[in-house]
Write an enzyme that holds these catalytic residues in place. Sequence first.
Site, short mmCIF file in Angstrom:
data_model
loop_
_atom_site.label_atom_id
_atom_site.label_comp_id
_atom_site.label_asym_id
_atom_site.label_seq_id
_atom_site.Cartn_x
_atom_site.Cartn_y
_atom_site.Cartn_z
N CYS A 1 29.07 60.85 45.42
CA CYS A 1 27.93 60.11 44.90
C CYS A 1 28.27 59.46 43.56
O CYS A 1 27.76 59.87 42.51
CB CYS A 1 26.74 61.05 44.76
SG CYS A 1 26.44 61.92 46.30
N TYR B 1 50.60 61.59 40.40
CA TYR B 1 49.25 61.57 39.83
C TYR B 1 48.20 61.49 40.95
O TYR B 1 47.18 60.81 40.81
CB TYR B 1 49.12 60.44 38.79
CG TYR B 1 50.25 60.50 37.77
CD1 TYR B 1 50.27 61.53 36.83
CD2 TYR B 1 51.32 59.61 37.80
CE1 TYR B 1 51.32 61.65 35.94
CE2 TYR B 1 52.38 59.72 36.91
CZ TYR B 1 52.38 60.75 35.99
OH TYR B 1 53.42 60.86 35.10
C1 LIG Z 1 53.86 61.51 31.54
C2 LIG Z 1 55.14 61.64 30.82
C3 LIG Z 1 56.34 61.33 31.45
C4 LIG Z 1 56.41 60.78 32.86
O1 LIG Z 1 55.83 59.52 32.99
P1 LIG Z 1 56.09 58.66 34.31
O2 LIG Z 1 55.40 57.38 34.04
O3 LIG Z 1 55.48 59.39 35.45
O4 LIG Z 1 57.56 58.49 34.46
C5 LIG Z 1 57.50 61.53 30.76
N1 LIG Z 1 57.52 62.02 29.49
C6 LIG Z 1 56.37 62.33 28.85
C7 LIG Z 1 56.45 62.86 27.48
C8 LIG Z 1 55.16 62.15 29.48
O5 LIG Z 1 54.03 62.45 28.84
#
Ligand SMILES: *Cc1c(COP(=O)(O)O)cnc(C)c1O
Length: 432
Positions: free
Chosen positions: A356, A385
Amino acid sequence: MHHFHYVEKKLHCEGVALETLARKFGTPLYVYSQRTLAEHFQKLDRAMAPVDHLVCFAVKSNSNLAVLRTLADEGSGFDIVSGGELARVIAAGGDARKCVFAGVGKTTSEIEFALRRGVYSFNVESEAELQRINAVAGRLKKIAPVALRVNPNVDAHTHAKITTGTYENKFGIAFEQVEAIYARAAKLKNLRLRGVQMHIGSQLTSVAPFEQAVRKVLPLVQRLQAKYALEFFSIGGGLGIVYDPALASGAANWWQTKAAKNILTPQKYATRLLPLLRPLGLKILMEPGRFISGNAGVLVTRVEYVKRTGKKNFLIVDAAMNDLIRPAFYDAHHEILPLTQKSGAIISSDVVGPICESGDYFCKDRPLPKLGEGDHLALLSAGAYGFVMASNYNTRPLAAEVLVNGRKAAGVRRRQTVKEILADEKIAPWAK
Ligand SMILES: *Cc1c(COP(=O)(O)O)cnc(C)c1O
């Protein structure tokens, strides 16, 4: 690149028809291709082979134990952001000594746990955190390996919710303050200054912002290296993937074609960055999440109802924003394919979930074949994700997850039940 393809009109993950899995495990269902995971890791690993390096998979993008095990078996290290993620890596058979611990809010108990397990480095995001790690290490009679996360103040030109490398963000330590903080850190007895780290954002589709950030930070890294016996420089994650194949196959219009030519590959990334990094003589760390897991997973869902209003054709499916929040959260595009290929009429459709919220949709006005109740769809590029951001909103149980390897498929997470959701709650004792 991935291993989800039609074979005789049926969408397969490697050698397994997704419809078979939907029947066996039910929907909504996440399906991961082991071969895609391994090949993405290997591509990046090989591209970086000219330098001493370690690819640390960002666990937050997909933390299923079977996925982590696949990467551990490839020799991957891990980028973790919580004690829980470290516990997952260990449970999956990964090596804590190949883990880097990121995040702006590490708690005392998380620091203790990571120190006891011997993580490779704490990537520190503030001076207060440095003090805390020093104190905890002192109490445990250990030396904590640390790196400061430098915020290079470079715009990654990505979605506002996933840009991290400018001073508008909570991440890292401002470029101008870094040297003074290293100098103070060097005086803290229970720390070992092991490296320097940066990460400028996620879903970057060109190498230019990476290059700009590396060029900016390089002289600083060299100065720090000369003063302290540093071992590594981490250039973070953030390599983008193709969500919309119209971009990759060219066609639609001039700006899409232009974007297609600029698609980031490990080869382009390495070709531009290695000449800058190699002379340092430091070990180079990378922290890719999405690049490895993004295109390695799909979310399979079933059409429950077709609803035609005056203006719209709605396909109401059994997956929702609680299963995959990216369209609602990041305005993300996910390619949507029927599990059985159809010919004939194409109808502009909205694919929506049952929650909803008007934000609960997967696409709007998308040309899709004519589909009916009981047909199945796959939302592609849902491996990063996706499940990790799922919630129980609307008391919807978490989806099941399956890993495919060639012709084999295994359930790697059982579907949650409503009973399990309710199990931890109770009525207040004073209720009538
Ligand atoms: C989220 C994150 C990643 C990975 O990011 P991607 O875009 O999935 O490659 C790498 N290092 C840090 C510190 C992050 O916060």
